[in-house]
Write a protein that holds these residues in place. Structure first.
Motif, PDB file in Angstrom:
ATOM      1  N   SER A  48       0.822  -1.213   0.000  1.00  0.00           N
ATOM      2  CA  SER A  48       0.000   0.000   0.000  1.00  0.00           C
ATOM      3  C   SER A  48       0.858   1.267   0.000  1.00  0.00           C
ATOM      4  O   SER A  48       0.344   2.345  -0.280  1.00  0.00           O
ATOM      5  CB  SER A  48      -0.931   0.006   1.218  1.00  0.00           C
ATOM      6  N   LYS A  51       1.548   4.118  -4.217  1.00  0.00           N
ATOM      7  CA  LYS A  51       0.297   4.807  -4.537  1.00  0.00           C
ATOM      8  C   LYS A  51      -0.002   4.634  -6.018  1.00  0.00           C
ATOM      9  O   LYS A  51       0.474   5.388  -6.851  1.00  0.00           O
ATOM     10  CB  LYS A  51       0.385   6.294  -4.172  1.00  0.00           C
ATOM     11  N   LYS A  70       3.612  -8.201   1.437  1.00  0.00           N
ATOM     12  CA  LYS A  70       4.308  -7.276   2.330  1.00  0.00           C
ATOM     13  C   LYS A  70       5.762  -7.663   2.479  1.00  0.00           C
ATOM     14  O   LYS A  70       6.175  -8.742   2.078  1.00  0.00           O
ATOM     15  CB  LYS A  70       3.638  -7.207   3.699  1.00  0.00           C
TER      16      LYS A  70
END
Length: 185
Positions: A48, A51, A70
């Protein structure tokens, strides 16, 4: 009827013993344990941080972001007073990488500084990449890239997207400082 209850009890006991057998050391458990230690710096980065609304993502970039979930980062803080602890922890990490089912893809650097990249999974179904870096015999870092059905290309695409998204390296400076890494090198 007693036989059915007896067999059910035996199967339940076997299942519980199989589940509890997975209590051995693992890299994931090491990360969790050491993230609470004052000798380590730990943080997670999700995809995340990239962007996607800043720019249009190609199909390849979208696939890579879906595959990589992640990054877990764990850094052993350097310091002369930690020489024995460094040696023990580095040996522990190397042992976990050897016995944890990881396949070493590449090793680089010299005796004083360097690292390795390892993976867990099959060629096009990789669940985890691990980057192990060590410097000057007094600090090391681990980066776990976690995902589903990753390929090496997915990981490199995400790295490119992080650069493209304008992630400010200054945000990571405390972690780099903990390893005595200078951003100007």
């Amino acid at each position: 009827m007693k036989t059915i209850h007896y067999l059910f009890g035996i199967m339940l006991a076997l299942m519980l013993s199989l589940v509890s057998c997975d209590s051995g050391p693992s890299l994931q458990k090491y990360f969790v344990e050491k993230s609470e230690s004052q000798d380590f710096l730990a943080f997670d980065l999700g995809t995340s941080i990239i962007k996607g609304d800043k720019f249009d993502l190609s199909q390849k970039e979208t696939k890579a972001l879906d595959a990589v979930k992640k990054l877990n980062i764990l850094i052993f803080k350097s310091g002369n007073e930690n020489d024995q602890l460094y040696t023990a922890e580095a040996k522990n990490v190397k042992g976990l990488l050897k016995t944890g089912g990881y396949e070493e893809l590449i090793r680089f650097g010299s005796g004083k500084s360097g690292g390795s990249i390892s993976m867990l999974g099959e060629n096009d179904d990789i669940d985890e990449f691990v980057v192990y870096l060590h410097q000057n015999g007094d600090s090391f870092g681990l980066i776990r890239v976690l995902g589903d059905d990753m390929t090496p290309g997915d990981v490199f695409t995400v790295v490119q997207l992080i650069q493209k998204s304008g992630l400010d390296i200054a945000q990571l400076q405390p972690a780099l400082n903990a390893m005595n890494v200078n951003n100007n090198n």
